[in-house]
Scaffold this active site. Structure first.
Site, PDB file in Angstrom:
ATOM      1  N   HIS A  64      56.631  71.711  37.786  1.00  0.00           N
ATOM      2  CA  HIS A  64      57.708  72.224  38.783  1.00  0.00           C
ATOM      3  C   HIS A  64      57.557  71.211  40.191  1.00  0.00           C
ATOM      4  O   HIS A  64      57.732  71.933  41.120  1.00  0.00           O
ATOM      5  CB  HIS A  64      57.550  73.706  39.217  1.00  0.00           C
ATOM      6  CG  HIS A  64      57.531  74.695  37.956  1.00  0.00           C
ATOM      7  ND1 HIS A  64      58.539  74.830  37.523  1.00  0.00           N
ATOM      8  CD2 HIS A  64      56.337  74.681  37.041  1.00  0.00           C
ATOM      9  CE1 HIS A  64      58.188  75.898  36.375  1.00  0.00           C
ATOM     10  NE2 HIS A  64      56.871  75.624  36.187  1.00  0.00           N
ATOM     11  N   SER A 101      64.889  47.427  55.332  1.00  0.00           N
ATOM     12  CA  SER A 101      66.123  47.840  55.736  1.00  0.00           C
ATOM     13  C   SER A 101      66.743  46.947  56.910  1.00  0.00           C
ATOM     14  O   SER A 101      66.042  46.479  57.344  1.00  0.00           O
ATOM     15  CB  SER A 101      65.892  49.305  56.490  1.00  0.00           C
ATOM     16  OG  SER A 101      66.840  49.632  57.629  1.00  0.00           O
ATOM     17  N   LYS A 109      60.763  50.027  56.961  1.00  0.00           N
ATOM     18  CA  LYS A 109      61.282  50.430  55.708  1.00  0.00           C
ATOM     19  C   LYS A 109      60.668  49.582  54.584  1.00  0.00           C
ATOM     20  O   LYS A 109      60.754  48.191  54.773  1.00  0.00           O
ATOM     21  CB  LYS A 109      62.494  50.722  55.571  1.00  0.00           C
ATOM     22  CG  LYS A 109      63.061  51.807  56.296  1.00  0.00           C
ATOM     23  CD  LYS A 109      62.604  53.250  55.750  1.00  0.00           C
ATOM     24  CE  LYS A 109      63.440  53.640  54.418  1.00  0.00           C
ATOM     25  NZ  LYS A 109      64.926  53.960  54.894  1.00  0.00           N
ATOM     26  N   GLU A 116      65.568  52.561  42.114  1.00  0.00           N
ATOM     27  CA  GLU A 116      66.699  53.376  42.455  1.00  0.00           C
ATOM     28  C   GLU A 116      68.049  52.935  41.624  1.00  0.00           C
ATOM     29  O   GLU A 116      68.813  53.681  40.945  1.00  0.00           O
ATOM     30  CB  GLU A 116      67.301  53.435  43.921  1.00  0.00           C
ATOM     31  CG  GLU A 116      66.048  54.284  44.746  1.00  0.00           C
ATOM     32  CD  GLU A 116      66.451  54.222  46.307  1.00  0.00           C
ATOM     33  OE1 GLU A 116      67.146  54.571  46.779  1.00  0.00           O
ATOM     34  OE2 GLU A 116      65.722  53.312  46.895  1.00  0.00           O
TER      35      GLU A 116
END
Ligand code: ARG
Length: 462
Positions: free
Chosen positions: A160, A281, A287, A294
């Protein structure tokens, strides 16, 4: 009307299709990638026709030579594939006939584009199945190498997404190795049903010529032939099941991508992906984005789409060949191309990532992942598990309330939860000990993880 382009199939009609229909009907933009397979298939076909005396030896030799030169010319760029041809099969036959004349017109004896395209696709996908398997092996080897280094790197295992019990980073990685090993097995299994030769099924009803389908299949490296000619030209199960196997690979890649995205976040900081596999970024200088992970996760969706496209394409088709089936190629090619790219990316990303063992340990120390071990300790002292479970739960609640961990909880307080608790409690809840003691088959102890690594490597070599 487009009258300049005489169709090989004109006869019943004058072949004067509308230009817009020519374009709509054409598959050459995507089936041209099967030119090698088409030529290989045609060479085997000509040899079979020659052996059976269906065409003369001389014609056979000139067809085979002509096809070999065409292949070489395409490879060198000497011969460009004409995008205005209907498909790759027509293109090769057209060039052959232009170059060698009449013998070229004999090649299509006892054959149809229906069995030809089915054969080409099988040859092409069988080779891709080998490539996918090799890419999976490469990824699995990289995973096992890192798992070996981190067979004792403690971290919390989650359920979980809550810290649950101690595992090692190597143990978690080996869970993915097992998935990819099953994937490799599935791909090998697909190959068994891909390498079945449909050639000789002809349009759908076989032929009156005395062909030798088994000889032709053997020339192509196939052990089996399709045993029903209607099925031979209508079956696309091999493409569907390969896409399904690929969809499962993508599902696994997507899960590990999700872990990598999480683990590389500031919140977790368990791993740092290398600069080669991350981007910055355009506005936020701090970043380091896990774009590759992804994208792999994102591309999983399109591969599921490919599988759905194929299943839906086939579900309502009456026997035998229907032009709808031309749509099979773009879907399965996309699935194959996508998974190969994703596997390669992932393999490099795994190999070059940095593992932050200190943060993993810190997380392992903070989440009460040894609470089950405390309960197990009490069971060892003779208390039934359900009662031990409650005592451990109360101890954890006390720790949370008062800023302790099970490792730092004073002995005096421990005693309040159970009289049976002794000095050896601190050994029992030490997370390294908790990990080392989980020696059950498949478990996270160092020995178990090394055993898993040996198993996976053995399966890959075997
Ligand atoms: N381009 C076609 C395909 O990919 C080849 C088979 C055409 N057969 C036919 N009867 N029109 O399916």
């Amino acid at each position: 009307m487009n009258q300049n382009n005489e169709k090989m199939w004109s006869g019943r009609t004058d072949g004067s299709t509308e230009a817009i229909c020519d374009e709509f009907n054409s598959s050459i933009s995507f089936d041209k990638r099967m030119y090698r397979e088409d030529i290989r298939g045609s060479i085997a076909h000509a040899e079979m026709l020659g052996k059976q005396g269906i065409i003369s030896e001389d014609d056979m030799v000139s067809i085979v030579n002509g096809l070999e030169v065409i292949l070489a010319d395409i490879e060198t760029g000497e011969l460009e594939i004409d995008p205005s041809c209907e498909d790759i099969h027509m293109f090769i036959e057209k060039v052959l006939t232009e170059r060698i004349g009449d013998p070229g017109r004999m090649l299509h004896t006892a054959r149809s584009r229906n069995d030809q395209v089915a054969l080409d696709l099988r040859l092409y996908l069988a080779a891709k199945e080998d490539e996918i398997r090799a890419a999976l092996s490469d990824l699995i080897y990289n995973i096992t190498d890192i798992a070996e280094k981190h067979a004792e790197t403690i971290m919390p295992g989650y359920t979980h997404l809550q810290r649950a019990q101690p595992v090692s980073f190597g143990h978690l990685l080996m869970a993915y190795a097992m998935m990819f090993l099953r994937d490799a097995d599935r791909i090998s299994d697909c190959k068994k049903r891909t390498t079945v030769s449909p050639i000789g099924s002809c349009a759908l009803a076989g032929t009156t010529y005395n062909t030798d389908r088994i000889y032709e299949a053997k020339k192509l490296g196939f052990d089996k032939v399709s045993m029903n000619s209607v099925d031979g030209v209508s079956d696309r199960d091999f493409a569907v099941e390969l896409s399904a196997a690929i969809a499962v690979i993508m599902m696994h890649l997507s899960r590990i991508s999700e872990e990598f995205v999480l683990w590389s976040s500031w919140e977790f900081k368990f791993i740092e992906l290398s600069d080669g596999y991350t981007t910055g970024s355009s506005i936020m200088p701090q970043k380091k984005n896990p774009d590759m992970a992804e994208l792999v996760r994102g591309k999983t969706g399109r591969v599921y789409g490919d599988l759905m496209a194929l299943l839906t394409l086939m579900k309502g088709l009456p026997l035998a060949y229907n032009k709808d089936m031309q749509e099979d190629k773009e879907a399965v090619f996309d699935a194959v191309d996508t998974v190969l790219k994703c596997l390669k990316i992932f393999s490099g990303m795994v190999k070059t990532m940095n593992v932050n063992t200190a943060n993993m340990r810190k997380a392992a120390a903070e989440g009460f992942i040894n609470a089950t071990d405390l309960a197990d300790y009490l069971v060892g002292k003779g208390i039934p598990f359900r009662i031990a479970y409650k005592a451990s739960g109360r101890a954890v609640a006390y720790c949370i309330e008062n800023g302790y961990t099970l490792e730092t909880l004073p002995f005096k307080i421990y005693k309040e939860f159970s009289e049976l608790i002794d000095n050896d409690i601190y050994d029992a809840v030490n997370v390294d000990n908790c990990l080392a003691r989980r020696k059950s088959l498949g478990g996270p102890s160092k020995e178990s993880v090394l055993e898993q690594i040996a198993y996976v490597r053995g399966e890959l070599n075997g």
